[in-house]
Design a protein around this motif. Structure first.
Motif, PDB file in Angstrom:
ATOM      1  N   GLN A 408       0.839  -1.199   0.000  1.00  0.00           N
ATOM      2  CA  GLN A 408       0.000   0.000   0.000  1.00  0.00           C
ATOM      3  C   GLN A 408       0.879   1.256   0.000  1.00  0.00           C
ATOM      4  O   GLN A 408       0.639   2.211  -0.745  1.00  0.00           O
ATOM      5  N   ALA A 409       1.926   1.227   0.828  1.00  0.00           N
ATOM      6  CA  ALA A 409       2.850   2.374   0.890  1.00  0.00           C
ATOM      7  C   ALA A 409       3.557   2.554  -0.452  1.00  0.00           C
ATOM      8  O   ALA A 409       3.773   3.684  -0.906  1.00  0.00           O
ATOM      9  N   ALA A 410       3.911   1.444  -1.100  1.00  0.00           N
ATOM     10  CA  ALA A 410       4.573   1.530  -2.406  1.00  0.00           C
ATOM     11  C   ALA A 410       3.632   2.141  -3.439  1.00  0.00           C
ATOM     12  O   ALA A 410       4.032   3.009  -4.223  1.00  0.00           O
ATOM     13  N   ARG A 411       2.375   1.730  -3.417  1.00  0.00           N
ATOM     14  CA  ARG A 411       1.410   2.295  -4.382  1.00  0.00           C
ATOM     15  C   ARG A 411       1.226   3.782  -4.150  1.00  0.00           C
ATOM     16  O   ARG A 411       1.110   4.567  -5.102  1.00  0.00           O
ATOM     17  N   ALA A 412       1.194   4.182  -2.877  1.00  0.00           N
ATOM     18  CA  ALA A 412       1.062   5.615  -2.580  1.00  0.00           C
ATOM     19  C   ALA A 412       2.220   6.385  -3.196  1.00  0.00           C
ATOM     20  O   ALA A 412       2.021   7.431  -3.829  1.00  0.00           O
ATOM     21  N   GLY A 413       3.427   5.865  -3.035  1.00  0.00           N
ATOM     22  CA  GLY A 413       4.602   6.544  -3.584  1.00  0.00           C
ATOM     23  C   GLY A 413       4.577   6.569  -5.109  1.00  0.00           C
ATOM     24  O   GLY A 413       4.888   7.592  -5.724  1.00  0.00           O
ATOM     25  N   GLU A 414       4.174   5.461  -5.710  1.00  0.00           N
ATOM     26  CA  GLU A 414       4.158   5.385  -7.176  1.00  0.00           C
ATOM     27  C   GLU A 414       3.225   6.433  -7.777  1.00  0.00           C
ATOM     28  O   GLU A 414       3.453   6.916  -8.884  1.00  0.00           O
ATOM     29  N   SER A 415       2.186   6.790  -7.032  1.00  0.00           N
ATOM     30  CA  SER A 415       1.259   7.793  -7.571  1.00  0.00           C
ATOM     31  C   SER A 415       1.555   9.182  -7.011  1.00  0.00           C
ATOM     32  O   SER A 415       0.725  10.088  -7.120  1.00  0.00           O
ATOM     33  N   GLY A 416       2.730   9.353  -6.395  1.00  0.00           N
ATOM     34  CA  GLY A 416       3.146  10.686  -5.974  1.00  0.00           C
ATOM     35  C   GLY A 416       2.666  11.094  -4.596  1.00  0.00           C
ATOM     36  O   GLY A 416       2.835  12.235  -4.188  1.00  0.00           O
ATOM     37  N   GLY A 417       2.069  10.166  -3.863  1.00  0.00           N
ATOM     38  CA  GLY A 417       1.539  10.486  -2.537  1.00  0.00           C
ATOM     39  C   GLY A 417       2.607  10.452  -1.462  1.00  0.00           C
ATOM     40  O   GLY A 417       3.741  10.040  -1.700  1.00  0.00           O
ATOM     41  N   MET A 418       2.221  10.898  -0.280  1.00  0.00           N
ATOM     42  CA  MET A 418       3.136  10.888   0.858  1.00  0.00           C
ATOM     43  C   MET A 418       2.695   9.808   1.848  1.00  0.00           C
ATOM     44  O   MET A 418       1.533   9.455   1.886  1.00  0.00           O
ATOM     45  N   VAL A 419       3.644   9.304   2.598  1.00  0.00           N
ATOM     46  CA  VAL A 419       3.332   8.310   3.620  1.00  0.00           C
ATOM     47  C   VAL A 419       3.904   8.780   4.944  1.00  0.00           C
ATOM     48  O   VAL A 419       4.753   9.669   4.985  1.00  0.00           O
ATOM     49  N   ARG A 420       3.423   8.163   6.038  1.00  0.00           N
ATOM     50  CA  ARG A 420       3.856   8.610   7.364  1.00  0.00           C
ATOM     51  C   ARG A 420       4.317   7.436   8.211  1.00  0.00           C
ATOM     52  O   ARG A 420       3.849   6.310   8.053  1.00  0.00           O
ATOM     53  N   SER A 421       5.233   7.752   9.115  1.00  0.00           N
ATOM     54  CA  SER A 421       5.664   6.753  10.090  1.00  0.00           C
ATOM     55  C   SER A 421       4.588   6.616  11.153  1.00  0.00           C
ATOM     56  O   SER A 421       3.602   7.354  11.185  1.00  0.00           O
TER      57      SER A 421
END
Length: 552
Positions: A408-421
């Motif tokens: 899920q985190a990888a998909r967020a990054g692939e579409s330009g999104g940000m993720v959080r710790s």
DNA sequence: ACAGACCGCGCC
DNA sequence: AAAGGGCGCGGTCTGT
């Protein structure tokens, strides 16, 4: 109670107490008195700037709120591009003013003047007003976060980390230059005159040249090595050690030895010793929050890349011991707790010294520990080389929630999104160039391939970010808890080294039992604070040793 | 002479 | 189908 403290020239300063402002001629003395009386939470423009001078004056602070570090965290949460900030910039932002120009980071070569350096962290106008305004604004932004409690913990841990970092530099890592020198002489030969290569390296270079039939080869130049192998009829893609290890040629063995020893000589040889070790201590400068994931970096000295062979030079003073605390398989445990995968969490529960990869192997990989480890690392790093693909598939089938979390985190990054710790540290947004590359539709084949590759790369980054940054959350919280606990139960103990998931405490020998106990307590406290009631256990094994090399 | 790219390796 | 995260540092090589 919060007390704002601002340094001024000549060791003076200004303090804002609940009852009003005070100008003081000796800031260190005034802070020492307040610290002893009420131990306030100090609101500081930057602990890195003010605390070393306080430590030299014999003042230790228990708690602080570091405005500059907090500003960095909050700006990242708001999606700002990664860029170091300070109080002046924060204040300018708050007032809608243009930001002051960047200043270079402090350097250890600068004169250690007491409070006299202003590296651009003091804003124009009354700095007490500015600091108080930025503090209030930061509290408001924390409160507005979806998880204000977690973010508050992160800010507290980051600020405590800044205090701990300055204390570590102040105390220094015990370093026996004589042991280090003996090791260098044993491996490289006697110290060569300036500009010359050690005897052992010169020997190996001759052997390499001879193995290639006398042709000129520079073992320090990868291209030269690749050319030499090509002349010998062997095509190598690079001169990396792991590539050469697979090659059958008489030059390989001396080349590999040369690489290893040359690295030691160049990176941690006599020159390193001269410049970094003084009076039996190695004092690196830590850069708290220097990595976007919240890991620390260092300035100079390569303190976080000390080769294991040199650990033999790290020895406790006579009558003292080192307590070496190392978290076991931190990142997979973090993934288990983050994702809440019940099956993986169950494997991570239980007693301290358990080998997680062995349990994972027994559970899902026919007892093959290597396979279990490769599968887990591919999930967390996004790699599938070396036959990891099928192993990752097994992992996905057995632990769908855990693998789903990183995917899920990888998909967020692939579409330009940000993720959080876990505690809310936020990944930077991709660059404008990245968005331009990945955002445009209808491309030619080459551009489309590059676009997909860029998206995949950023996905790997965000995939790893959620794990690495949450592990950093845990480690930082553990460090903060340990520091606070030791101040109470073993005040003579000194935290002297911190490296991602490992912490060293130097203490009088009779305190080692207490310190080891507090290490365990700190890990348990951090696990509870960061992950709540997870069944996942985060073992932090404490080894009491005289020499770092003897740990584990 | 100097800056910056790339390489390779150390640590996690 | 293939796809390897984060850093710091010192080396060579290339361009100016």
């Amino acid at each position: 109670m919060q007390v704002v403290a601002i340094p001024e020239a000549g060791g003076a300063g200004r303090i804002r107490l609940p009852g009003g402002d005070r100008g003081v001629p000796d800031l260190a003395a005034a802070m020492a008195e307040l610290e002893a009386g009420q131990a306030p939470r100090w609101v500081l423009p930057s602990a890195e700037e003010i605390y070393p001078a306080l430590l030299r004056a014999g003042v230790r602070l228990a708690r602080c709120h570091d405005l500059a570090l907090t500003e960095n965290i909050l700006l990242a949460c708001a999606g700002a591009p990664d860029r170091p900030r300070n109080l002046a910039a924060a204040h300018a932002r708050l007032r809608g003013l243009p930001e002051p120009p960047d200043r270079p980071p402090p350097s250890r070569t600068e004169a250690p003047a007491l409070f006299e350096l202003d590296r651009g962290t003091t804003p124009a106008g009354d700095p007490l007003d500015a600091a108080a305004a930025v503090y209030d604004d930061q509290q408001r932004r924390i409160d507005a976060d979806p998880h204000p409690d977690r973010l508050r913990l992160l800010v507290a841990a980051e600020s405590a980390g800044a205090l701990a970092a300055a204390e570590m530099t102040h105390h220094g890592l015990p370093w026996r230059a004589d042991v280090h020198e003996a090791l260098l002489t044993e491996l490289l030969g006697p110290r060569p005159p300036a500009g010359a290569r050690p005897a052992r390296l010169a020997d190996l270079a001759e052997r390499i040249t001879a193995a290639f039939g006398g042709a000129e080869v520079n073992p320090d130049a990868p291209a030269s090595v690749v050319r030499a192998f090509r002349r010998a009829g062997i095509d190598v893609p690079s001169s990396r050690a792991w590539v050469l290890r697979e090659v059958a040629h008489p030059a390989v063995e001396p080349l590999l030895q040369y690489k290893e020893l040359a690295r030691l000589w160049v990176a941690h040889g006599w020159t390193w010793l001269d410049s970094w070790v003084h009076e039996g201590r190695f004092r690196p400068e830590y850069v708290v929050g220097g990595v976007v994931s919240g890991r620390w970096a260092t300035r100079g000295g390569a303190a976080l890349q000390l080769p294991k062979t040199l650990r033999t030079a790290v020895r406790a003073d006579p009558g003292w011991t080192l307590v070496v605390a190392d978290a076991a398989q931190l990142e997979p445990r973090v993934l288990a707790a983050l994702s809440g995968d019940p099956r993986l969490a169950e494997l991570c529960a239980g007693s301290g010294a358990a080998d997680l990869y062995a349990s994972l192997a027994a559970d899902s990989f026919d007892g093959d520990r290597g396979h279990a480890k490769v599968a887990m690392l591919s999930a967390m790093y996004g790699g599938t080389s070396g036959g990891a693909g099928p192993l990752l598939a097994v992992l996905r089938k057995r632990f769908p929630q855990a693998v789903g979390y990183v995917e899920q985190a990888a998909r967020a990054g692939e579409s330009g999104g940000m993720v959080r710790s876990r505690l809310g540290r936020t990944s930077p947004p991709p660059s404008a160039a990245w968005r331009a590359l990945t955002g445009s539709a209808e491309q030619d084949e080459t551009t489309e391939r590059r676009s997909r590759e860029a998206a995949r790369n950023w996905g790997r980054f965000t995939r790893n970010f959620v794990v690495q940054a949450s592990a950093a959350d845990w480690a930082l919280t553990t460090l903060a808890a340990l520091r606070r606990r030791l101040a109470g139960s073993a005040p003579a103990a000194q935290v002297v080294f911190f490296q991602h998931d490992e912490v060293l405490v130097h203490c009088p020998a009779e305190l080692s039992g207490v310190v080891a106990e507090e290490v365990t307590n700190a890990a348990a406290e951090a696990s509870r604070l960061v992950f709540g009631s997870t069944p996942v256990h985060f073992p932090l094994q404490a080894n009491v040793v005289d020499c770092y090399a003897d740990a584990k």
